[in-house]
Design a protein around this motif. Sequence first.
Motif, mmCIF file in Angstrom:
data_model
loop_
_atom_site.group_PDB
_atom_site.id
_atom_site.type_symbol
_atom_site.label_atom_id
_atom_site.label_comp_id
_atom_site.label_asym_id
_atom_site.label_seq_id
_atom_site.Cartn_x
_atom_site.Cartn_y
_atom_site.Cartn_z
ATOM 1 N N ASN A 283 5.762 12.620 2.789
ATOM 2 C CA ASN A 283 6.783 13.145 3.695
ATOM 3 C C ASN A 283 6.357 14.521 4.208
ATOM 4 N N PRO A 284 5.629 14.556 5.319
ATOM 5 C CA PRO A 284 5.155 15.847 5.834
ATOM 6 C C PRO A 284 6.323 16.766 6.206
ATOM 7 N N THR A 285 6.139 18.054 5.920
ATOM 8 C CA THR A 285 7.154 19.046 6.273
ATOM 9 C C THR A 285 6.499 20.216 6.994
ATOM 10 N N ILE A 286 7.325 20.936 7.716
ATOM 11 C CA ILE A 286 6.869 22.148 8.393
ATOM 12 C C ILE A 286 7.803 23.293 8.014
ATOM 13 N N GLN A 287 7.327 24.515 8.212
ATOM 14 C CA GLN A 287 8.135 25.705 7.979
ATOM 15 C C GLN A 287 8.701 26.155 9.323
ATOM 16 N N VAL A 288 10.006 26.364 9.379
ATOM 17 C CA VAL A 288 10.682 26.796 10.605
ATOM 18 C C VAL A 288 11.348 28.142 10.344
ATOM 19 N N LYS A 289 11.059 29.101 11.217
ATOM 20 C CA LYS A 289 11.692 30.422 11.101
ATOM 21 C C LYS A 289 13.014 30.380 11.851
ATOM 22 N N LEU A 290 14.092 30.678 11.139
ATOM 23 C CA LEU A 290 15.429 30.654 11.717
ATOM 24 C C LEU A 290 15.731 31.973 12.438
ATOM 25 N N ALA A 291 16.798 31.977 13.226
ATOM 26 C CA ALA A 291 17.188 33.164 13.985
ATOM 27 C C ALA A 291 17.471 34.358 13.078
ATOM 28 N N ALA B 26 8.623 17.149 9.215
ATOM 29 C CA ALA B 26 7.769 17.332 10.392
ATOM 30 C C ALA B 26 8.253 16.426 11.517
ATOM 31 N N PRO B 27 8.243 16.931 12.749
ATOM 32 C CA PRO B 27 8.635 16.075 13.884
ATOM 33 C C PRO B 27 7.547 15.039 14.161
ATOM 34 N N ALA B 28 7.929 13.980 14.833
ATOM 35 C CA ALA B 28 6.994 12.893 15.132
ATOM 36 C C ALA B 28 5.751 13.396 15.860
ATOM 37 N N GLU B 29 5.895 14.370 16.726
ATOM 38 C CA GLU B 29 4.764 14.882 17.511
ATOM 39 C C GLU B 29 3.723 15.599 16.652
ATOM 40 N N ALA B 30 4.104 16.001 15.429
ATOM 41 C CA ALA B 30 3.180 16.729 14.555
ATOM 42 C C ALA B 30 2.229 15.797 13.801
ATOM 43 N N TYR B 31 2.559 14.529 13.698
ATOM 44 C CA TYR B 31 1.740 13.593 12.933
ATOM 45 C C TYR B 31 0.398 13.373 13.624
ATOM 46 N N THR B 32 -0.685 13.437 12.843
ATOM 47 C CA THR B 32 -2.029 13.237 13.403
ATOM 48 C C THR B 32 -2.739 12.009 12.831
ATOM 49 N N ALA C 115 0.836 -1.200 0.000
ATOM 50 C CA ALA C 115 0.000 0.000 0.000
ATOM 51 C C ALA C 115 0.873 1.254 0.000
ATOM 52 N N LYS C 116 0.333 2.310 -0.554
ATOM 53 C CA LYS C 116 0.997 3.606 -0.495
ATOM 54 C C LYS C 116 0.654 4.225 0.858
ATOM 55 N N MET C 117 1.683 4.599 1.607
ATOM 56 C CA MET C 117 1.481 5.181 2.928
ATOM 57 C C MET C 117 1.663 6.687 2.858
ATOM 58 N N THR C 118 0.707 7.402 3.419
ATOM 59 C CA THR C 118 0.786 8.854 3.511
ATOM 60 C C THR C 118 0.414 9.263 4.926
ATOM 61 N N TYR C 119 0.745 10.506 5.261
ATOM 62 C CA TYR C 119 0.575 10.982 6.634
ATOM 63 C C TYR C 119 -0.041 12.376 6.635
ATOM 64 N N SER C 120 -0.717 12.680 7.728
ATOM 65 C CA SER C 120 -1.297 14.006 7.899
ATOM 66 C C SER C 120 -0.704 14.641 9.150
ATOM 67 N N ILE C 121 -0.490 15.950 9.064
ATOM 68 C CA ILE C 121 -0.075 16.714 10.246
ATOM 69 C C ILE C 121 -1.090 17.826 10.526
#
Length: 186
Positions: free
Chosen positions: A138-146, A155-161, A123-129
Amino acid sequence: MKRLSVSLSAIALIAAIPLLGGTPVLASLQKAGESIVQTLTRPQVKLNLGAEKQVVAQDQSGKEQVSWKSLEGNAVVQPGNILRYTVSSENAGDVPAKNLTVTQPIPQQMAYVLGSATNSNGAKMTYSIDNGKNFVENPTIQVKLANGKVETRPAPAEAYTHVRWRFGKSIDPTTGVKAAYEVKVK
């Protein structure tokens, strides 16, 4: 008076004949028959969800051994425990099940273990955040740098829903598939 009732009966019979022999009744019967046939020849996929707790023990040589203990009833888990959820399915129908999609939420008190999702049928596996609104491989997030720049990161593991499996192959009658994923109790 009898003459009047016979006349009314004859009129009722004459009025009913077109409805019995006409299209509306036959069409209704034909549609009902088609519906019954479709119901009888429809795949009937039964899903079962199981949960197991990871048990880590050391053997005599001091090497860690991992096993899984089935969770039943009111099982108690602690922060840090790893759980494995397994969704198993069986096609109990008479025809192949096509385009089966299974979506599992990640409980709020848990974090997905990255890379732990598996399946038995390619099966094709996909994820939601975003709580199941969108799914990607492959979920990704936007991170603002210094320095003010914005960078895209995994995306970090905690973001997966949610985890989703789309089975491209048909599931034949009396066969099934399995999918599993792991979570860590927060």
